[in-house]
Motif scaffolding. Structure first.
Motif, mmCIF file in Angstrom:
data_model
loop_
_atom_site.group_PDB
_atom_site.id
_atom_site.type_symbol
_atom_site.label_atom_id
_atom_site.label_comp_id
_atom_site.label_asym_id
_atom_site.label_seq_id
_atom_site.Cartn_x
_atom_site.Cartn_y
_atom_site.Cartn_z
ATOM 1 N N ALA A 105 20.197 9.377 5.638
ATOM 2 C CA ALA A 105 20.383 8.241 4.729
ATOM 3 C C ALA A 105 19.635 8.431 3.412
ATOM 4 C CB ALA A 105 19.912 6.954 5.409
ATOM 5 N N LEU A 106 18.469 9.086 3.478
ATOM 6 C CA LEU A 106 17.633 9.221 2.276
ATOM 7 C C LEU A 106 17.705 10.618 1.670
ATOM 8 C CD1 LEU A 106 14.423 7.298 3.452
ATOM 9 C CD2 LEU A 106 16.386 6.417 2.169
ATOM 10 N N TYR A 107 18.565 11.488 2.251
ATOM 11 C CA TYR A 107 18.737 12.864 1.765
ATOM 12 C C TYR A 107 17.416 13.645 1.801
ATOM 13 C CZ TYR A 107 23.030 10.698 0.128
ATOM 14 O OH TYR A 107 24.205 9.996 0.073
ATOM 15 N N LEU A 108 16.729 13.522 2.926
ATOM 16 C CA LEU A 108 15.463 14.216 3.130
ATOM 17 C C LEU A 108 15.513 14.959 4.456
ATOM 18 C CD1 LEU A 108 12.995 11.347 2.130
ATOM 19 C CD2 LEU A 108 13.574 13.352 0.744
ATOM 20 N N SER A 109 14.694 16.002 4.594
ATOM 21 C CA SER A 109 14.645 16.758 5.843
ATOM 22 C C SER A 109 13.874 15.975 6.897
ATOM 23 C CB SER A 109 13.971 18.108 5.616
ATOM 24 O OG SER A 109 12.593 17.930 5.339
ATOM 25 N N THR A 162 6.495 13.545 8.021
ATOM 26 C CA THR A 162 5.306 13.470 7.168
ATOM 27 C C THR A 162 5.137 12.064 6.607
ATOM 28 O OG1 THR A 162 5.485 15.802 6.547
ATOM 29 C CG2 THR A 162 4.205 14.387 5.082
ATOM 30 N N HIS A 163 6.245 11.469 6.157
ATOM 31 C CA HIS A 163 6.181 10.108 5.622
ATOM 32 C C HIS A 163 5.764 9.110 6.707
ATOM 33 C CE1 HIS A 163 7.494 10.886 1.607
ATOM 34 N NE2 HIS A 163 8.716 11.268 1.935
ATOM 35 N N VAL A 164 6.297 9.258 7.920
ATOM 36 C CA VAL A 164 5.935 8.347 9.008
ATOM 37 C C VAL A 164 4.439 8.449 9.306
ATOM 38 C CG1 VAL A 164 6.238 7.813 11.451
ATOM 39 C CG2 VAL A 164 8.238 8.317 10.040
ATOM 40 N N SER A 165 3.933 9.668 9.363
ATOM 41 C CA SER A 165 2.497 9.868 9.609
ATOM 42 C C SER A 165 1.663 9.217 8.512
ATOM 43 C CB SER A 165 2.167 11.358 9.692
ATOM 44 O OG SER A 165 2.802 11.954 10.799
ATOM 45 N N LEU A 169 0.824 -1.214 0.000
ATOM 46 C CA LEU A 169 0.000 0.000 0.000
ATOM 47 C C LEU A 169 0.860 1.267 0.000
ATOM 48 C CD1 LEU A 169 -2.659 -1.050 2.678
ATOM 49 C CD2 LEU A 169 -2.992 -0.962 0.195
ATOM 50 N N LEU A 170 2.134 1.128 0.338
ATOM 51 C CA LEU A 170 3.022 2.289 0.436
ATOM 52 C C LEU A 170 3.652 2.605 -0.908
ATOM 53 C CD1 LEU A 170 4.947 1.360 3.733
ATOM 54 C CD2 LEU A 170 2.783 2.614 3.503
ATOM 55 N N ASN A 171 3.983 3.897 -1.099
ATOM 56 C CA ASN A 171 4.765 4.235 -2.281
ATOM 57 C C ASN A 171 6.245 3.926 -2.005
ATOM 58 O OD1 ASN A 171 5.999 6.516 -0.984
ATOM 59 N ND2 ASN A 171 4.196 7.766 -1.485
ATOM 60 N N ASP A 172 7.075 4.087 -3.022
ATOM 61 C CA ASP A 172 8.477 3.680 -2.889
ATOM 62 C C ASP A 172 9.195 4.422 -1.773
ATOM 63 O OD1 ASP A 172 8.159 1.905 -4.943
ATOM 64 O OD2 ASP A 172 9.061 3.189 -6.479
ATOM 65 N N ARG A 173 8.960 5.738 -1.659
ATOM 66 C CA ARG A 173 9.650 6.526 -0.635
ATOM 67 C C ARG A 173 9.182 6.124 0.758
ATOM 68 N NH1 ARG A 173 14.264 8.064 -0.587
ATOM 69 N NH2 ARG A 173 14.182 9.625 -2.249
ATOM 70 N N GLU A 174 7.883 5.908 0.935
ATOM 71 C CA GLU A 174 7.357 5.473 2.234
ATOM 72 C C GLU A 174 7.918 4.096 2.602
ATOM 73 O OE1 GLU A 174 3.012 7.750 1.894
ATOM 74 O OE2 GLU A 174 3.261 5.671 1.226
ATOM 75 N N ARG A 175 8.064 3.256 1.618
ATOM 76 C CA ARG A 175 8.626 1.927 1.876
ATOM 77 C C ARG A 175 10.078 2.046 2.336
ATOM 78 N NH1 ARG A 175 7.412 -3.353 -0.151
ATOM 79 N NH2 ARG A 175 9.255 -4.663 -0.414
ATOM 80 N N ASP A 176 10.835 2.946 1.705
ATOM 81 C CA ASP A 176 12.219 3.174 2.125
ATOM 82 C C ASP A 176 12.277 3.643 3.582
ATOM 83 O OD1 ASP A 176 13.104 2.518 -0.401
ATOM 84 O OD2 ASP A 176 13.290 4.596 -1.082
ATOM 85 N N VAL A 177 11.377 4.570 3.930
ATOM 86 C CA VAL A 177 11.333 5.089 5.303
ATOM 87 C C VAL A 177 10.963 3.968 6.273
ATOM 88 C CG1 VAL A 177 10.121 6.660 6.874
ATOM 89 C CG2 VAL A 177 10.837 7.465 4.606
ATOM 90 N N ALA A 178 9.997 3.135 5.886
ATOM 91 C CA ALA A 178 9.568 2.036 6.749
ATOM 92 C C ALA A 178 10.718 1.076 7.036
ATOM 93 C CB ALA A 178 8.394 1.287 6.108
ATOM 94 N N VAL A 179 11.499 0.767 6.013
ATOM 95 C CA VAL A 179 12.638 -0.137 6.203
ATOM 96 C C VAL A 179 13.662 0.480 7.148
ATOM 97 C CG1 VAL A 179 14.609 -1.227 5.057
ATOM 98 C CG2 VAL A 179 12.350 -1.336 4.008
ATOM 99 N N GLU A 180 13.906 1.776 6.998
ATOM 100 C CA GLU A 180 14.850 2.452 7.900
ATOM 101 C C GLU A 180 14.332 2.427 9.337
ATOM 102 O OE1 GLU A 180 17.814 3.350 7.132
ATOM 103 O OE2 GLU A 180 17.639 3.020 4.988
#
Length: 223
Positions: free
Chosen positions: A185-189, A195-198, A161-172
């Motif tokens: 690690a993902l070069y994001l603020s 926001t992705h976690v929420s 159900l997650l998009n690619d970026r959300e999946r990356d965050v979930a794995v981290e």
């Protein structure tokens, strides 16, 4: 004048009156925490929560009536449920893992130092789990899972159900990294990570970061 903050309301659930007494004394020394009530059986929890509206429930896992596991699962399924910290005597308890899957914010051993119990209540009341994903992974490693293949398939389906970026965050998150570490690690603020976690929590209908870590582990993404 500074705003007056309401104390954190706590409900104690344990069949041992000595344990309840000890917890009451521990928490009573904190100005920002108030014990609202006590219960000796999981069956008493719904009515006590309805009456006292606690912010946090300290829940014993093993009780002779309705155990803390069933009580936690029922409680966390309610709308606007209080946070739950489960209490146990040993950290490789299979029941603890099931309680975490049900949405408990973490667990504490009954011999945890008083200051750490107080800190855990404050942390959970502030919306943060008291169990890091790294500790969750150690717990999982100690508890053999009998339905691993089925659990992996189910977890993978939910993570789809997650998009690619959300999946990356979930794995981290599953690797036990903080928001700042994930951002690096993902070069994001950090605000973007939050926001992705929420979004992950909302899409997967989860309560906290520990549940995300469990799901990622179940899907086999940390192998």
């Amino acid at each position: 004048m500074a705003a007056v903050t309401e104390p954190i309301g706590v409900l104690l659930v344990d069949d041992d009156p000595l344990v309840r007494s000890g917890l009451t004394m521990m928490l009573g020394g904190a100005d920002d925490i108030r014990v609202l009530g006590e219960a000796a059986d999981g069956a008493e929890v719904p009515a006590m929560v309805e009456k006292h509206r606690p912010d946090v429930v300290l829940m014993d896992i093993r009780m002779p009536g309705l155990d803390g596991l069933a009580a936690t699962e029922a409680l966390r399924a309610r709308p606007s449920a209080p946070e739950v910290i489960v209490l146990t005597t040993f950290d490789a308890d299979r029941h603890v893992l099931r309680a975490l899957r049900a949405g408990a914010a973490g667990f504490l051993l009954k011999d945890t130092p008083p200051a750490e119990i107080v800190a855990a209540v404050r942390q959970v009341a502030g919306g943060l789990p008291v169990l890091s994903p790294a500790v969750t992974r150690r717990l999982i490693a100690h508890v053999a899972e009998s339905d691993g293949d089925r659990r992996r398939e189910t977890a993978a389906g939910r993570l789809a159900l997650l998009n690619d970026r959300e999946r990356d965050v979930a794995v981290e998150l599953g690797n036990g990294r903080s928001n700042a570490e994930i951002g690096a690690a993902l070069y994001l603020s950090v605000p973007t990570i939050k926001t992705h976690v929420s979004s992950i929590l909302t899409k997967l209908q989860l309560n906290n970061r520990v549940q995300i870590a469990l799901l990622v582990h179940d899907a086999g993404l940390l192998d």
